[in-house]
Scaffold this motif. Structure first.
Motif, PDB file in Angstrom:
ATOM      1  N   TRP A 143     -10.875   9.504  -7.033  1.00 52.62           N
ATOM      2  CA  TRP A 143     -10.191   8.290  -7.186  1.00 52.62           C
ATOM      3  C   TRP A 143     -11.022   8.088  -8.004  1.00 52.62           C
ATOM      4  CZ3 TRP A 143      -8.117   4.385  -3.667  1.00 52.62           C
ATOM      5  CH2 TRP A 143      -8.436   3.471  -4.445  1.00 52.62           C
ATOM      6  N   PRO A 144      -9.895   7.411  -8.651  1.00 54.00           N
ATOM      7  CA  PRO A 144      -9.399   6.510 -10.462  1.00 54.00           C
ATOM      8  C   PRO A 144     -10.786   5.486 -10.520  1.00 54.00           C
ATOM      9  CG  PRO A 144      -7.326   5.457  -9.194  1.00 54.00           C
ATOM     10  CD  PRO A 144      -8.376   6.429  -7.838  1.00 54.00           C
ATOM     11  N   THR A 145     -11.441   5.334 -11.448  1.00 54.07           N
ATOM     12  CA  THR A 145     -12.197   4.476 -12.221  1.00 54.07           C
ATOM     13  C   THR A 145     -11.182   4.105 -13.154  1.00 54.07           C
ATOM     14  OG1 THR A 145     -13.890   6.577 -12.069  1.00 54.07           O
ATOM     15  CG2 THR A 145     -14.542   4.425 -13.185  1.00 54.07           C
ATOM     16  N   PHE A 146     -11.645   2.721 -12.044  1.00 54.07           N
ATOM     17  CA  PHE A 146     -10.806   1.831 -12.946  1.00 54.07           C
ATOM     18  C   PHE A 146     -10.865   0.147 -12.141  1.00 54.07           C
ATOM     19  CE2 PHE A 146      -8.243   2.360  -9.471  1.00 54.07           C
ATOM     20  CZ  PHE A 146      -7.956   0.705  -9.217  1.00 54.07           C
ATOM     21  N   PHE A 189      -1.942   6.538  -7.729  1.00 62.45           N
ATOM     22  CA  PHE A 189      -1.151   5.841  -7.028  1.00 62.45           C
ATOM     23  C   PHE A 189      -0.231   5.920  -6.751  1.00 62.45           C
ATOM     24  CE2 PHE A 189      -4.750   3.667  -7.929  1.00 62.45           C
ATOM     25  CZ  PHE A 189      -5.227   3.128  -6.861  1.00 62.45           C
ATOM     26  N   ILE A 190       0.760   6.720  -8.007  1.00 60.23           N
ATOM     27  CA  ILE A 190       2.085   7.246  -7.664  1.00 60.23           C
ATOM     28  C   ILE A 190       2.197   8.522  -6.707  1.00 60.23           C
ATOM     29  CG2 ILE A 190       4.195   8.003  -8.921  1.00 60.23           C
ATOM     30  CD1 ILE A 190       3.037   6.879 -11.320  1.00 60.23           C
ATOM     31  N   HIS A 241       4.610   9.231  -3.711  1.00 57.17           N
ATOM     32  CA  HIS A 241       5.307  10.327  -3.212  1.00 57.17           C
ATOM     33  C   HIS A 241       4.927  10.887  -1.635  1.00 57.17           C
ATOM     34  CE1 HIS A 241       7.943  13.722  -3.724  1.00 57.17           C
ATOM     35  NE2 HIS A 241       6.865  14.627  -3.247  1.00 57.17           N
ATOM     36  N   LEU A 242       3.428  10.309  -1.027  1.00 54.98           N
ATOM     37  CA  LEU A 242       2.766  11.658  -0.105  1.00 54.98           C
ATOM     38  C   LEU A 242       3.841  10.875   1.383  1.00 54.98           C
ATOM     39  CD1 LEU A 242       1.520  14.135   0.820  1.00 54.98           C
ATOM     40  CD2 LEU A 242      -0.745  11.962   0.435  1.00 54.98           C
ATOM     41  N   GLY A 243       3.927   9.342   0.937  1.00 59.99           N
ATOM     42  CA  GLY A 243       3.944   8.626   1.958  1.00 59.99           C
ATOM     43  C   GLY A 243       5.785   8.893   1.866  1.00 59.99           C
ATOM     44  N   GLU A 244       6.431   9.436   1.407  1.00 60.45           N
ATOM     45  CA  GLU A 244       7.471   8.625   0.941  1.00 60.45           C
ATOM     46  C   GLU A 244       8.077  10.568   2.127  1.00 60.45           C
ATOM     47  OE1 GLU A 244       8.729   8.572  -3.130  1.00 60.45           O
ATOM     48  OE2 GLU A 244       9.547   6.746  -2.845  1.00 60.45           O
ATOM     49  N   PRO A 268      -8.289  -6.319 -10.075  1.00 67.60           N
ATOM     50  CA  PRO A 268      -8.247  -7.536  -8.640  1.00 67.60           C
ATOM     51  C   PRO A 268      -8.041  -6.947  -7.320  1.00 67.60           C
ATOM     52  CG  PRO A 268      -6.741  -8.130 -10.565  1.00 67.60           C
ATOM     53  CD  PRO A 268      -7.125  -6.799 -11.215  1.00 67.60           C
ATOM     54  N   ASN A 269      -7.066  -5.911  -7.646  1.00 62.53           N
ATOM     55  CA  ASN A 269      -5.739  -5.506  -6.667  1.00 62.53           C
ATOM     56  C   ASN A 269      -7.061  -4.338  -5.551  1.00 62.53           C
ATOM     57  OD1 ASN A 269      -3.784  -7.420  -6.645  1.00 62.53           O
ATOM     58  ND2 ASN A 269      -3.454  -6.474  -8.072  1.00 62.53           N
ATOM     59  N   GLN A 270      -8.311  -3.819  -6.412  1.00 61.54           N
ATOM     60  CA  GLN A 270      -9.133  -2.163  -5.796  1.00 61.54           C
ATOM     61  C   GLN A 270      -8.827  -2.576  -4.429  1.00 61.54           C
ATOM     62  OE1 GLN A 270     -12.077  -0.981  -8.715  1.00 61.54           O
ATOM     63  NE2 GLN A 270     -11.857   0.857  -7.420  1.00 61.54           N
ATOM     64  N   GLY A 271      -9.460  -3.355  -3.700  1.00 62.67           N
ATOM     65  CA  GLY A 271      -9.414  -3.210  -2.510  1.00 62.67           C
ATOM     66  C   GLY A 271      -7.876  -3.036  -2.026  1.00 62.67           C
ATOM     67  N   GLN A 272      -7.606  -3.822  -1.932  1.00 60.64           N
ATOM     68  CA  GLN A 272      -6.054  -3.504  -0.961  1.00 60.64           C
ATOM     69  C   GLN A 272      -5.375  -2.089  -1.380  1.00 60.64           C
ATOM     70  OE1 GLN A 272      -2.832  -5.737  -3.099  1.00 60.64           O
ATOM     71  NE2 GLN A 272      -1.099  -5.385  -1.077  1.00 60.64           N
ATOM     72  N   LEU A 273      -5.366  -2.245  -2.850  1.00 61.76           N
ATOM     73  CA  LEU A 273      -5.202  -0.333  -2.877  1.00 61.76           C
ATOM     74  C   LEU A 273      -5.788   0.508  -2.249  1.00 61.76           C
ATOM     75  CD1 LEU A 273      -5.396  -0.734  -6.892  1.00 61.76           C
ATOM     76  CD2 LEU A 273      -3.076  -0.131  -5.442  1.00 61.76           C
ATOM     77  N   MET A 274      -7.317   0.319  -2.253  1.00 61.96           N
ATOM     78  CA  MET A 274      -8.478   1.050  -1.114  1.00 61.96           C
ATOM     79  C   MET A 274      -7.641   1.373   0.271  1.00 61.96           C
ATOM     80  SD  MET A 274     -11.988   0.378  -2.437  1.00 61.96           S
ATOM     81  CE  MET A 274     -12.643   1.407  -3.722  1.00 61.96           C
ATOM     82  N   THR A 275      -7.160  -0.319   0.541  1.00 58.44           N
ATOM     83  CA  THR A 275      -7.157   0.279   2.361  1.00 58.44           C
ATOM     84  C   THR A 275      -5.057   0.850   1.785  1.00 58.44           C
ATOM     85  OG1 THR A 275      -7.604  -2.425   2.157  1.00 58.44           O
ATOM     86  CG2 THR A 275      -5.771  -1.745   3.759  1.00 58.44           C
ATOM     87  N   LEU A 276      -5.007   0.397   1.196  1.00 59.03           N
ATOM     88  CA  LEU A 276      -3.827   1.136   0.732  1.00 59.03           C
ATOM     89  C   LEU A 276      -3.775   2.813   1.446  1.00 59.03           C
ATOM     90  CD1 LEU A 276      -0.718  -1.513  -1.473  1.00 59.03           C
ATOM     91  CD2 LEU A 276      -1.491  -0.980   1.695  1.00 59.03           C
ATOM     92  N   ASP A 277      -4.338   3.164   0.407  1.00 56.58           N
ATOM     93  CA  ASP A 277      -5.013   4.735   0.142  1.00 56.58           C
ATOM     94  C   ASP A 277      -5.483   5.410   1.905  1.00 56.58           C
ATOM     95  OD1 ASP A 277      -4.817   6.758  -0.704  1.00 56.58           O
ATOM     96  OD2 ASP A 277      -7.567   6.619  -0.920  1.00 56.58           O
TER      97      ASP A 277
END
Length: 99
Positions: free
Chosen positions: A20-23, A82-83, A87-90, A26-35
């Motif tokens: 998981w990238p270190t950064f 995330f890109i 791609h994996l999802g596609e 404010p969208n980190q929670g949403q990104l974790m959920t999407l992942d």
């Protein structure tokens, strides 16, 4: 686009090997959920001989749209993870008849 299980397995292994990238965002929670949700769809697909059901396909489509929007807001250096997830999802969607 023809995608086989081996292509998804390879993309999944690559994704899992990257941490998981270190950064800060404010969208980190949403990104974790999407992942988590996209990864769950991949695991389900790889463990199933039937592929994704309609409900998972729709969830995956929604997640990819959300991921695309949120990823564009990240600094370029943090977008790679995330890109690759997108791609994996596609790839996964490409295996479905109704995608």
């Amino acid at each position: 686009m023809t995608v086989n299980r081996d292509a998804i397995t390879s993309a999944w292994e690559t994704h899992c090997n990257e941490g998981w990238p270190t950064f800060a965002s404010p969208n980190q929670g949403q990104l974790m959920t999407l992942d988590t949700v996209i990864s769950g769809c991949v695991v389900f697909f790889l463990d199933s001989s039937e592929g994704l059901d309609h409900q998972r396909v729709e969830i995956l489509k929604d997640c990819l749209a959300d991921l695309e929007a949120v990823t564009s807001e990240l600094e370029t250096e943090h977008q790679h993870y995330f890109i690759r997830l997108h791609h994996l999802g596609e790839l996964l969607l490409a295996t479905t008849v109704s995608a």
